[in-house]
Design an enzyme around this catalytic site. Structure first.
Site: not given
Ligand code: IPM
Ligand code: MG
Length: 357
Positions: A138, A192, A224, A248, A252
């Site tokens: 970000y 990851k 994942d 983020d 959600d």
């Protein structure tokens, strides 16, 4: 306590108004709280040309806590990146140094049918996502879009940088381990590391920290797989810690397990528990101004504010219990409505919470 209120755009003003009514009710019961309002996001761009104007920055820096509605909308979507409402949000987070974003995903038993998953998979769900909020891809430099030579000829390329310093990982790790300690003592760190060096460092630092928290059971998961496990068997998670980008996305996803993102509050804290409190959802331009938005995520964010920045657990619990009560009474905004319940608008939901208080 001085609270800077940033209602923002879209449904922001409607939902913030209800949270303020709740806080005002507590004030008349003796809570010492003062409000100052300022502009952030699209409204700030319209008024000043800047999504995070200096006057707002000054009030936010001086305040003890910030209550934020939501920012953004189609009206500002074509502006250059620096003027976009989201930029205002990212700048205030960065300037205040609120690196620890706490996003609880709790399934209220009354809303088990609102979830897109089967009730038996989600009933009793209570996850806390701890998302790092001021670093990662970000904010990483360099970043940009420019014309370069590529195997496909000269054309535009876009790039960003995923970057974390060890201390940035350690400080968010501390928040997560401490949170796990207060809950079921299980922490899952998401990365990851099989592909990205940045998150290999993340795993090394978090693993190293585990020795300071022998009472917390630490596990690791690739992002994942975590996305898959969240819809397959979400109750295996208690506290999840991850970087800004993965957090983020996963927050959600986790929010939908609970039926509606309209129910989920968030707290973003600095090292001294100064905090920015906002619902996890966006400005919902499609329903803005119609008086139908769900104010509960913002009301619950106000509860988090009392808990973390005011240290007033009793008032926080009082608000949370009032929310549970209105759900038990059957009041539902459109996002959580199902036949047999009472459909209400934003203000009526606020009324119900006040009555329950
Ligand atoms: C969130 C939002 C923001 C983010 C956007 C609006 C910049 O999606 O708070 O999750 O990506 O952090
Ligand atoms: Mg988001």
């Amino acid at each position: 306590m001085k609270v800077c209120v940033l209602a923002g755009d879209g449904i922001g003003p409607e939902i913030t108004a209800e949270a303020l009514r709740v806080l005002e009710a507590l004030r008349s019961d003796g809570l010492k709280i003062e409000f100052e309002h300022a502009l952030l996001g699209g409204g700030a761009v319209d008024a000043t040309g800047d999504p995070y104007p200096e006057a707002t920055s000054k009030l936010a820096r001086e305040a003890d806590a910030i209550l934020l509605g939501a920012v953004g909308g189609p009206k500002w979507d074509t502006l250059p990146r620096e003027q976009r409402p989201e930029r205002g949000l990212l700048r205030i987070r960065a300037e205040l140094g609120v690196f620890a974003n706490l996003r609880p995903a709790i399934l209220y038993p009354e809303l088990a049918n609102a979830s897109s998953l089967k009730p038996e998979i989600v009933s009793g769900l209570d996850i806390l996502i701890v998302r790092e909020l001021t670093g990662d891809i970000y904010f990483g430099q360099p970043r940009g879009i420019e014309v370069r030579d590529t195997p496909w000829g000269e054309q535009r390329v876009g790039w960003n940088t995923m970057i974390y310093a060890e201390e940035e990982i350690r400080r968010i790790g501390r928040v997560a381990f401490e949170a796990a300690r207060k809950r079921s003592k299980r922490l899952c760190s998401v990365d990851k590391m099989n592909v990205l060096e940045c998150t290999q460092l993340w795993r090394e630092v978090i693993t190293d920290m585990a020795k300071d928290y022998p009472d917390v059971e630490l596990s690791h998961m690739l992002v994942d797989n975590a996305a898959m496990q969240l819809v397959k068997a979400p109750k295996q998670f208690d506290v999840v810690v991850t970087g800004n980008m993965f957090g983020d996305i996963l927050s959600d996803e986790a929010s939908m397990l609970t039926g509606s993102i309209g129910m989920l509050p968030s707290a973003s804290l600095d090292a001294n528990n100064k905090g920015l409190y906002e619902p996890s959802h966006g400005s919902a331009p499609d329903i803005a101004g119609k008086g139908v938005a769900n104010p509960l995520a913002t009301i619950l964010s106000a509860a988090m504010m009392l808990r973390y920045s005011f240290g007033d657990e009793a008032s926080a619990v009082r608000i949370e219990n009032a929310v549970r009560k209105v759900l038990a009474q059957g009041y539902r905004t459109g996002d959580i409505f199902e036949p047999g319940t009472t459909r209400v608008g934003t203000k009526q939901m606020g009324d119900a919470v006040l009555a329950a208080l």
